[in-house]
Scaffold this active site. Structure first.
Site, PDB file in Angstrom:
ATOM      1  N   TYR A 196       1.532  11.676  14.750  1.00  0.00           N
ATOM      2  CA  TYR A 196       2.210  10.683  13.918  1.00  0.00           C
ATOM      3  C   TYR A 196       2.815   9.580  14.787  1.00  0.00           C
ATOM      4  CZ  TYR A 196       5.886   8.712  10.916  1.00  0.00           C
ATOM      5  OH  TYR A 196       6.714   7.860  10.219  1.00  0.00           O
TER       6      TYR A 196
ATOM      7  N   THR B 136       0.838  -1.201   0.000  1.00  0.00           N
ATOM      8  CA  THR B 136       0.000   0.000   0.000  1.00  0.00           C
ATOM      9  C   THR B 136       0.873   1.250   0.000  1.00  0.00           C
ATOM     10  OG1 THR B 136      -0.193   0.107   2.425  1.00  0.00           O
ATOM     11  CG2 THR B 136      -1.812  -1.242   1.237  1.00  0.00           C
ATOM     12  N   GLY B 137       0.367   2.294  -0.619  1.00  0.00           N
ATOM     13  CA  GLY B 137       1.098   3.548  -0.677  1.00  0.00           C
ATOM     14  C   GLY B 137       2.458   3.396  -1.322  1.00  0.00           C
ATOM     15  N   SER B 138       2.481   2.869  -2.544  1.00  0.00           N
ATOM     16  CA  SER B 138       3.757   2.421  -3.114  1.00  0.00           C
ATOM     17  C   SER B 138       4.129   3.079  -4.439  1.00  0.00           C
ATOM     18  CB  SER B 138       3.720   0.901  -3.295  1.00  0.00           C
ATOM     19  OG  SER B 138       2.503   0.449  -3.853  1.00  0.00           O
ATOM     20  N   THR B 139       3.599   4.239  -4.706  1.00  0.00           N
ATOM     21  CA  THR B 139       3.970   4.906  -5.961  1.00  0.00           C
ATOM     22  C   THR B 139       5.272   5.682  -5.832  1.00  0.00           C
ATOM     23  OG1 THR B 139       2.606   6.830  -5.419  1.00  0.00           O
ATOM     24  CG2 THR B 139       1.592   5.098  -6.762  1.00  0.00           C
TER      25      THR B 139
ATOM     26  N   SER C  64       7.735   2.974  12.697  1.00  0.00           N
ATOM     27  CA  SER C  64       8.784   3.999  12.687  1.00  0.00           C
ATOM     28  C   SER C  64       9.466   4.025  14.040  1.00  0.00           C
ATOM     29  CB  SER C  64       8.174   5.378  12.401  1.00  0.00           C
ATOM     30  OG  SER C  64       9.110   6.406  12.623  1.00  0.00           O
TER      31      SER C  64
ATOM     32  N   GLY D  19       8.834   6.669  -2.801  1.00  0.00           N
ATOM     33  CA  GLY D  19       9.436   6.548  -1.481  1.00  0.00           C
ATOM     34  C   GLY D  19       9.709   5.125  -1.039  1.00  0.00           C
ATOM     35  N   ILE D  20       9.541   4.888   0.251  1.00  0.00           N
ATOM     36  CA  ILE D  20       9.818   3.575   0.826  1.00  0.00           C
ATOM     37  C   ILE D  20       8.920   2.511   0.200  1.00  0.00           C
ATOM     38  CG2 ILE D  20       9.659   2.208   2.948  1.00  0.00           C
ATOM     39  CD1 ILE D  20      10.577   4.690   4.492  1.00  0.00           C
ATOM     40  N   GLY D  21       7.652   2.835  -0.017  1.00  0.00           N
ATOM     41  CA  GLY D  21       6.741   1.858  -0.604  1.00  0.00           C
ATOM     42  C   GLY D  21       7.175   1.424  -1.985  1.00  0.00           C
TER      43      GLY D  21
END
Length: 262
Positions: A154, A13-16, A141, A18-20
């Site tokens: 956060y 998820t959230g992988s377009t 994190s 950065g880390i993803g």
């Protein structure tokens, strides 16, 4: 060690970016069929092109959906009803003084950073249990342990990731499904690059990030930011068959920021 994930389907998820994105690339490079997600079709298409260009023979596909709400998950699960590997990477962060964080921001952070992982795990866990094999990873994190004073909302959500991953692992005792959390420290993701150098100067962003680590994370042993690929390496291993005895763990890729021997 040769990690072979051929025949496995992984959802990140959230992988377009950065880390993803780095995790998706690592899993695809190990042979998994990888599903990336993002809110906008253009971002998904751009990421897919990058993965196909950089990884010959990569099996990648994407779903555009806002996973910060239940409706978005309905879109994802209709398109991709089964997964062998689930990486709950989606998350947001923002510097904000505690007294200036309104209720709706607490709710937004909870929905995106916590409930996205809850909904995804709930959706894909039954198929993993039927197959008696699966890997679920929550990207937490070091801020879930060292709560940042300027991002309390956060840090709270990242602590929540740890609680959910540990409890879920215990609920799967005796099965072939593992659940772990990975805790990155300061990482030079695209979001951090843009925050530090919105004009797009990558060298300046790296200098600023490393200076931040030395000043504000003095316990860092590596004395620099990590790269998204360094975080992804841990995730790919945890998703592998070789990691079958690792579950319920909180695995730090924090450069030694958290000052503890355990």
């Amino acid at each position: 060690m040769l990690i072979d994930l051929q025949g496995k389907t992984a959802i990140v998820t959230g992988s377009t970016r950065g880390i993803g994105y780095a995790i998706a690339a690592g899993l695809a490079g190990a042979g998994a069929a990888v599903v990336i997600t993002g809110r906008h079709q253009a971002d998904v298409d751009h990421a897919l092109t990058g993965l196909r260009d950089s990884i010959p023979g990569a099996q990648v596909r994407g779903v555009a959906a806002d996973l910060g709400n239940a409706d978005g998950f309905a879109v994802l699960t209709r398109a991709e009803p089964l997964a062998d590997i689930l990486v709950n990477n989606l998350g947001i962060f923002q510097l904000q003084p505690f007294t200036e964080i309104p209720d709706e921001e607490w709710t937004r952070f909870f929905e995106v950073n916590i409930m996205s992982g809850v909904r995804a795990s709930r959706a894909y866990l039954p198929g993993m249990r039927r197959n008696n094999w699966g890997r679920i990873v929550f990207i937490s994190s070091e801020s879930g342990l060292n709560i940042p004073a300027d991002m309390i909302h956060y840090g709270f959500t990242k602590t929540g990731n740890l609680a959910i991953s540990r409890g879920l692992a215990k609920s799967l005792a005796g099965t072939g499904v593992t659940v772990n959390a990975v805790l990155p420290g300061p990482t030079l993701s695209e979001g951090v690059r843009h925050l530090l150098a919105p004009e797009g100067d990558d060298s300046a962003a790296e200098r600023e990030a490393n200076a931040f680590v030395r000043q504000h994370r003095p316990t860092s042993i590596i004395q620099r930011v990590a790269t998204p690929e360094e975080v992804a390496n841990m995730v790919v291993y945890i998703c592998s068959p070789q990691a079958s005895a690792t579950t319920g763990a909180a695995l730090r890729v924090d450069g030694g920021v958290v000052d503890t021997i355990a």
